[in-house]
Design a protein around this motif. Structure first.
Motif, PDB file in Angstrom:
ATOM      1  N   HIS A 154     -35.671 -62.858 -42.533  1.00  0.00           N
ATOM      2  CA  HIS A 154     -35.275 -62.370 -41.207  1.00  0.00           C
ATOM      3  C   HIS A 154     -36.310 -62.697 -40.133  1.00  0.00           C
ATOM      4  CE1 HIS A 154     -31.901 -59.757 -42.665  1.00  0.00           C
ATOM      5  NE2 HIS A 154     -32.583 -59.921 -43.791  1.00  0.00           N
ATOM      6  N   LEU A 155     -37.566 -62.819 -40.532  1.00  0.00           N
ATOM      7  CA  LEU A 155     -38.649 -63.111 -39.590  1.00  0.00           C
ATOM      8  C   LEU A 155     -39.418 -64.308 -40.132  1.00  0.00           C
ATOM      9  CD1 LEU A 155     -40.329 -62.353 -37.080  1.00  0.00           C
ATOM     10  CD2 LEU A 155     -41.662 -60.829 -38.547  1.00  0.00           C
ATOM     11  N   ASP A 156     -39.239 -65.445 -39.486  1.00  0.00           N
ATOM     12  CA  ASP A 156     -39.755 -66.723 -39.979  1.00  0.00           C
ATOM     13  C   ASP A 156     -40.839 -67.240 -39.048  1.00  0.00           C
ATOM     14  OD1 ASP A 156     -39.784 -69.226 -41.468  1.00  0.00           O
ATOM     15  OD2 ASP A 156     -38.696 -70.077 -39.765  1.00  0.00           O
ATOM     16  N   LEU A 157     -42.031 -67.435 -39.586  1.00  0.00           N
ATOM     17  CA  LEU A 157     -43.185 -67.870 -38.791  1.00  0.00           C
ATOM     18  C   LEU A 157     -42.892 -69.128 -37.984  1.00  0.00           C
ATOM     19  CD1 LEU A 157     -46.170 -68.250 -37.962  1.00  0.00           C
ATOM     20  CD2 LEU A 157     -46.602 -69.131 -40.261  1.00  0.00           C
ATOM     21  N   ALA A 158     -42.436 -70.196 -38.641  1.00  0.00           N
ATOM     22  CA  ALA A 158     -42.257 -71.475 -37.948  1.00  0.00           C
ATOM     23  C   ALA A 158     -41.236 -71.360 -36.820  1.00  0.00           C
ATOM     24  CB  ALA A 158     -41.829 -72.548 -38.943  1.00  0.00           C
ATOM     25  N   THR A 159     -40.179 -70.604 -37.054  1.00  0.00           N
ATOM     26  CA  THR A 159     -39.154 -70.460 -36.019  1.00  0.00           C
ATOM     27  C   THR A 159     -39.676 -69.660 -34.835  1.00  0.00           C
ATOM     28  OG1 THR A 159     -37.449 -70.547 -37.739  1.00  0.00           O
ATOM     29  CG2 THR A 159     -36.785 -69.742 -35.578  1.00  0.00           C
TER      30      THR A 159
END
Length: 392
Positions: A154-159
């Motif tokens: 749900h929480l993606d660093l790269a995005t």
């Protein structure tokens, strides 16, 4: 920065711990007790005998947890998003819990994940079963990004890093998650953190953090100082609900009474298991939650993109359709990437597109009536390897 702390040895993907004024606000929350946020009702992350239940479920679903062929996507481009929605509300399910919603002239992106894996590493962890149907470069600039909780799917660093480079984008998150975003380069003045039942006006819409029955953890140990939430987003003409991850609880009805009805609910209906029944909804519970909320049209999310639970790949869609029909619920199960306007959807008619690539389609497709030939199986090329981590 004053709002977060981290050690130099911790990988960036682990995020950061709330500190300073951010931590003070966490500690003032009525939902923070004995050093940690608490669920609205007593909740266990796993049921007794969880390991045995998981092993039995994995054996039962062996060979069924991945599609038999390439998932049929609707590959949208910037041109597809250019015309404004005729009804003022349009959505596109981009896979898993990622949904792009245009509501009353404002673009909202929920739980964005463009990376190939939902993991702290690009080398291991659950990999995509399909590419993101909209290339990151073709995504219209969202006005607001909403995050439900800090799990990797749900929480993606790269995005987040890529979205932070788009200067206009604002972020609305539950308490504590701002520390992760700050570490990843999001300016503090672009982050709105909310506790359950708090609301804020952002980009002309009202965002309200509402309870969910789940938990947060990211990194080597669980932080009790990070909150999870579902979300109500309301504009002048429309309102939508995004569940994030949640087990079933009476709070859905409370949310419906206080904030409903909703033109569209986006509800987690996949990645469920007998081993963790209190923190994820199964499809029948998702349909019941939609009814409790006073929802108009339901979009089942959190399925089809990552193999995260021991059930057949297509099972969430099949069970959601059956439950919706039993309750008379309006349902939409679009191919990933398809744009739809809830007011223009016939929620009683759902195309079972997933059967084209189900590992065992005979489990769901009714036998042909007597005297008629059976439908031939559809042959589709092998599944693609997934998308790349987005560029800035």
């Amino acid at each position: 920065m004053a709002g977060h702390v981290f050690t130099s040895l911790a990988p960036a993907a682990f995020g950061a711990r709330p500190a300073g004024k951010r931590l003070e606000r966490v500690r003032r929350s009525p939902h923070f007790r004995d050093g940690a946020f608490r669920n609205p009702v007593p909740t266990r992350r796993a049921s007794p005998g969880a390991l045995g239940k998981m092993m039995r479920a994995q054996r039962a679903a062996s060979g069924l947890r991945r599609p038999a062929g390439a998932i049929p996507l609707v590959t949208a481009s910037a041109a597809d998003f250019a015309p404004a929605p005729t009804t003022g509300l349009r959505a596109s399910w981009l896979g898993h819990a990622t949904v792009f919603v245009e509501i009353d002239g404002v673009r909202v992106l929920f739980d964005p994940v463009w990376s190939t894996r939902c993991s702290p590493s690009a080398a291991f962890g659950p990999a995509r079963l399909h590419a993101v149907p909209v290339r990151f470069a073709d995504l219209p600039g969202p006005d607001v990004v909403v995050v439900s909780h800090d799990h990797y799917d749900h929480l993606d660093l790269a995005t987040i890093v890529a979205l932070a480079r788009r200067e206009r984008v604002l972020f609305v998150v539950p308490l504590g998650i701002g520390a992760h975003l700050e570490r990843w380069g999001v300016a503090e003045d672009r982050i709105t953190e909310l506790d359950w039942h708090e609301s804020a006006e952002v980009a002309g819409l009202a965002f309200t953090a509402t309870p969910a029955r789940h938990y947060c953890n990211r990194g080597a140990r669980v932080l009790g100082t990070v909150l999870w939430a579902s979300w109500v987003v309301a504009g002048p003409r429309h309102r939508v609900f995004h569940s994030g991850d949640s087990g079933y609880f009476p709070g859905f009805a409370d949310i419906g009474r206080e904030h409903g009805p909703f033109d569209l609910t986006m509800i987690q209906a996949g990645a469920y298991a007998e081993a963790w029944p209190e923190v994820h909804l199964h499809p029948e519970g998702a349909v019941q939650a939609h009814a409790d909320l006073g929802g108009g049209l339901m979009l089942p999310i959190h399925w089809g993109t990552f193999d995260l639970a021991p059930h057949a790949w297509e099972e969430p869609a099949e069970r959601s359709v059956a439950a919706a029909r039993a309750q008379g619920t309006g349902l939409v199960v679009p191919r990933p990437g398809a744009l739809f306007e809830p007011a223009l959807v016939d929620g009683a008619e759902v195309e079972p597109w997933w059967r084209e690539v189900a590992a065992a389609p005979e489990r769901w497709v009714p036998a042909a009536p007597a005297g008629q030939a059976a439908v031939e199986p559809v042959v589709i090329p092998a599944v693609s390897s997934g998308s790349a981590v987005p560029a800035g």
